[in-house]
Enzyme design. Structure first.
Site, PDB file in Angstrom:
ATOM      1  N   GLU A 146       0.824  -1.218   0.000  1.00 16.27           N
ATOM      2  CA  GLU A 146       0.000   0.000   0.000  1.00 16.27           C
ATOM      3  C   GLU A 146       0.853   1.262   0.000  1.00 16.27           C
ATOM      4  OE1 GLU A 146      -2.995  -0.202  -0.654  1.00 16.27           O
ATOM      5  OE2 GLU A 146      -3.718  -2.149   0.032  1.00 16.27           O
ATOM      6  N   LEU A 147       2.032   1.142  -0.561  1.00 16.22           N
ATOM      7  CA  LEU A 147       2.950   2.271  -0.678  1.00 16.22           C
ATOM      8  C   LEU A 147       3.335   2.876   0.684  1.00 16.22           C
ATOM      9  CD1 LEU A 147       3.457   2.481  -3.650  1.00 16.22           C
ATOM     10  CD2 LEU A 147       2.382   4.723  -3.703  1.00 16.22           C
TER      11      LEU A 147
END
Lengths: 431, 425
Positions: A146-147
């Site tokens: 999710e970065l």
């Protein structure tokens, strides 16, 4: 010359079957193969196959000028191997062109970096090796689940030798600087951090089909004009999005495929922009700013933090219960039962706790859109029943260390059961 | 007059029940028919299946009658002495004003059903009055939503009115009692010739909270259908039943009931948190649905009970049997329970029980442990003591079961028949 980094994230979780209290101790199949097979085939048909063909055409058309990057989780790789081999073959064809950089991450799209450093590194190594095996090239760039980035993630990415790390260009992280700079990270040596330009990325990923948006409809030429507005000294523009944007989040009827096919040509028409992969940017550009990231930043929800996964008590309890089993899972693997580790890792996929989010507003709608459950509470109950069953199956190997303690998130697991206990239990017959 | 004909306004029969009300109605109807009472049973029911939830798979439908909104059906009981009349209505047991409003919003049924719960209660009353003919000796109605209908139809037919109070608004909502519901209840209590209370606890409460003349009040405790458990057990595959006792080695402490304010679910969780400090291997199972379920799930996570408390949602027949089979102890934490039939069901299946003192059922069980619902420290201590002592567990189960066995619906129905005779005479 400003680089455009077009990066797609490809992921599917292993969704759980409905697993009730009565299944505990009886049913050892946790995952809903039928649903997972059906979904990955549907996504392959609507997105992976047409998008891969589209990218192949772009590579043929623009030659060395067109580049992009992708991360493909181990969970979706396994699903494609089992249920959509044609899609996997088409990803391999993309890899053969050399124009697509495959970016490493945690193998199971997990939040391991928060809970367990050993498992985090293990999943990153597993993913790096798998990508090399499947696509024939060792990844040089990294993105966390999710970065999510913070100072720990940057250090580990640097230590593991990655040249580039992808992150979210959140306002509270970037501050007065521009997300279009190439960043160094405090406490690292070589790593370069490339941030997502979220306005431009979300014009495509979220707003493309929104008729209420003042810029609708979005054409490739109009998007090229947006790009031209980015200041001249920009080093890179990060257009990062889920691969499923095309064909799933934005249906084919919206014209998303035509847009994506026309966009690179339109963007390069002025001669100011070139498409590069993350590691190419890291090699070409010097870092002009340095990031310090004390608190995790993600690309999810309005908050751009971890609240999408660990925002409420259920999510935290589920996360802790799962990681509380880690030592037992490891011990089982060391004792020749690796199947437990793989199951545990499929449970570590962050989607499972994402389904438990209780956010209202538009973020809540996004959570609900992706969830196979009717409510976050149902998601929690189902997950906890599975975790309980896994704990039971691990019991013979965990007895020695007795990690059946809630709230332990890491290797620090209590070593003994309270001596006052007189009620018989699986661990009751202590030696 | 040889046979008593009763027009009974009640609630759905099992298995389509959301709590004890339907079970009690079914038991009572069975007991009365054994006592030679003829019953026409009137049930609110959604007239169109697409509306969902309220179907009645138990009843094999053979619609007769001129009005399409009245369904005469064979209600599936043991004999042909009584019949069930379905009146098209959105009422369901335990429906709250807010739940009704949500249901209306979701289904957009305004114009067909009442605009709010109270309008629907009145609409039901009118429908019952209009569609009910025949010769009856008494009208007997169960809990507040049927009271206006019962008053109307008893006046139309000119026969005595018996109301049966399974719970009052102050039990269900405590200090948050809905004034309009209290008003409907009061209207019923004023109009009734007799009021049957399911416990002394309830009779006392009615006297304290509502002005009601003491000489109207009669007490008839509920019973448990003795053969229910065995009937469903036969459906279970033998292997499944055999493995049931071993799949979870830890003792299971069971909460089985609606997860609502009245049942005090948060006290169960607080006691659980206290127990696991000493006995970390005890499992707690909260079985049932209800408006507080999401909050309780979150509360359990907050209390650090994620690995110790399981939630099953609403359980149906065979699942109820399975959970009783696996339970070591049944705990009822009700804040205010007029009767509470579940402990009898637990005892019928050899599961010992701990009850809150604020329950009517504790009046008929001498061999149970009781605690005040708010005293979670004591409750936790009792739980640990019972779990640690095989002897105590065995005695509580067998003596409690003997207590429970003395209560049969046939015997309790005789008491109800006595009330009929009083008012008919």
């Amino acid at each position: 010359m400003t680089s455009i980094v077009l990066y797609f994230h490809v992921h599917q979780p292993f969704r759980l079957r409905r697993y009730s209290f009565f299944d505990i101790g009886r049913e050892d199949e946790y995952f809903d193969d039928a649903a997972n097979a059906w979904i990955v085939r549907r996504v392959a048909e609507r997105c992976y196959l047409p998008m891969n063909d589209l990218l192949l055409r772009l590579i043929q058309r623009h030659g060395a000028q067109f580049r992009c990057a992708m991360s493909v989780t181990s969970t979706v790789l396994e699903q494609m191997e089992r249920w959509a081999p044609d899609a996997l073959a088409s990803f391999k064809r993309l890899a053969e062109t050399g124009a697509v950089e495959f970016v490493s991450e945690t193998s199971h799209h997990s939040l391991a970096f928060l809970a367990n450093g050993r498992e985090f590194r293990a999943q990153v190594r597993a993913q790096t090796e798998r990508l090399e095996r499947v696509f024939g090239k060792r990844p040089r760039s990294f993105r966390n689940t999710e970065l999510v980035i913070d100072d720990r993630v940057t250090r580990v990415a640097d230590e593991l030798g990655f040249a580039a790390l992808l992150g979210e260009g959140a306002d509270h992280l970037v501050g007065w600087r521009s997300p279009t700079s190439v960043f160094a990270a405090a406490g690292t040596e070589k790593l370069k951090v490339l941030l997502r330009s979220y306005e431009l990325s979300d014009d495509i990923a979220f707003r493309f089909s929104n008729r209420g948006w003042s810029e609708w409809p979005l054409s490739a030429e109009k998007f090229a004009r947006f790009l031209e507005k980015v200041p001249e000294d920009a080093q890179q523009i990060g257009l990062f999005m889920d691969y499923e944007t095309a064909g799933e989040h934005q249906w084919e009827e919206t014209g998303i495929f035509d847009f994506l096919e026309a966009m690179p040509g339109a963007a390069m028409a002025s001669g100011r922009f070139a498409f590069h992969t993350p590691s190419e940017v890291a090699d070409r550009e010097a870092a002009t700013e340095t990031l310090e990231i004390p608190h995790p930043v993600s690309w999810a929800d309005a908050e751009r933090d971890l609240s999408a996964w660990l925002g409420n008590s259920m999510q935290r309890a589920a996360h802790e219960a799962l990681y509380g089993l880690y030592d037992a899972v490891r011990a089982a693997a060391d004792a020749g039962r690796p199947e437990f580790l793989e199951r545990w890792r499929k449970l570590s996929t962050s989607d499972h706790v994402y389904y438990m989010a209780t956010k209202g507003s538009s973020d809540g709608e996004v959570h609900a859109h992706f969830s196979p459950y009717d409510s976050p509470h149902e998601a929690y109950i189902n997950f906890m029943n599975v975790v309980d069953d896994l704990a039971r199956r691990l019991a013979p190997t965990k007895r020695a260390r007795s990690p059946d303690v809630p709230g332990s998130t890491s290797a620090t697991v209590a070593t003994d059961t309270p001596s006052t206990s007189k009620i018989q239990s699986p661990e009751g017959e202590e030696s | 007059m040889s046979t008593t004909n009763v027009l009974m306004l009640g609630w759905e029969f099992p298995p389509h029940i959301s709590g004890g009300l339907g079970t009690a109605c079914a038991g009572l109807v069975g007991g009365l028919s054994e006592n030679g009472v003829d019953i026409t049973f009137v049930i609110p029911r959604l007239g169109d299946e697409t509306a969902g939830d309220a179907d009645t798979a138990t009843a094999s439908e053979s619609a007769v009658g001129q009005n399409e909104r009245v369904h005469l059906v064979d209600c599936g009981l043991t004999d042909d002495e009584h019949e069930a009349v379905h009146i098209d209505s959105a009422l369901m047991p335990y429906l709250s004003e807010i739940e009704y409003a949500r249901w209306m919003e979701r289904t957009g049924r305004s114009g067909v059903y009442g605009d709010d719960l109270f309008a629907e209660v009145e609409r039901y009353a009118a429908a019952v009055e209009k569609n009910t003919q025949g010769t009856y000796h008494v009208v007997h109605a169960h809990d507040w939503m049927t009271f206006p209908a019962a008053i109307a139809v008893s006046q139309k037919l000119g026969v005595p009115l018996v109301l049966h109070v399974h719970s009052c608004e102050y039990d269900r909502a405590g200090s948050a009692a809905n004034e309009r519901i209290v008003e409907v209840e009061q209207r019923g209590l004023d109009a009734a010739d007799r009021v049957i209370c399911v416990s002394r606890y309830t009779a006392q409460r009615l006297r304290d909270r509502y002005p009601v003349k003491a000489d109207k009040l009669r007490i008839v405790h509920n019973a448990v259908a003795q053969n229910d458990a065995r009937a469903v057990e036969a459906d279970e595959p033998a292997a499944e039943a055999a493995s049931a006792g071993t799949r979870i080695d830890e003792p299971i402490v069971l909460y089985l009931g609606r997860v609502t304010f009245q049942k005090g679910p948060e006290y169960f969780l607080e006691a659980a948190a206290r127990v696991i400090r000493d006995e970390p291997h005890v499992k707690f199972v909260m079985a049932g649905g209800g408006d507080l379920l999401p909050a309780m799930i979150e509360r359990a996570a907050e209390l650090g009970l994620a690995r110790h408390v399981h939630f099953t949602g609403f359980l149906r027949g065979p699942e109820v049997d399975r959970i009783y089979d696996e339970a070591s102890l049944y705990v009822m934490t009700s804040v205010s329970e007029p009767f509470g039939i579940a402990p009898l069901e637990a005892l019928a299946r050899d599961v010992p029980v701990i009850l809150s003192k604020q329950t009517g059922v504790s009046e008929v069980l001498s061999n149970v442990i009781t605690v005040d619902f708010w005293d979670t420290e004591s409750l936790a201590a009792r739980i640990v003591e019972v779990l640690r002592s095989d002897e105590l567990r065995t005695r509580l189960a067998s003596d409690g079961r003997a207590d429970a066995a003395r209560l049969t619906w046939q015997r309790q129905a005789e008491l109800v028949s006595d009330v009929y005779e009083e008012v008919i005479a």
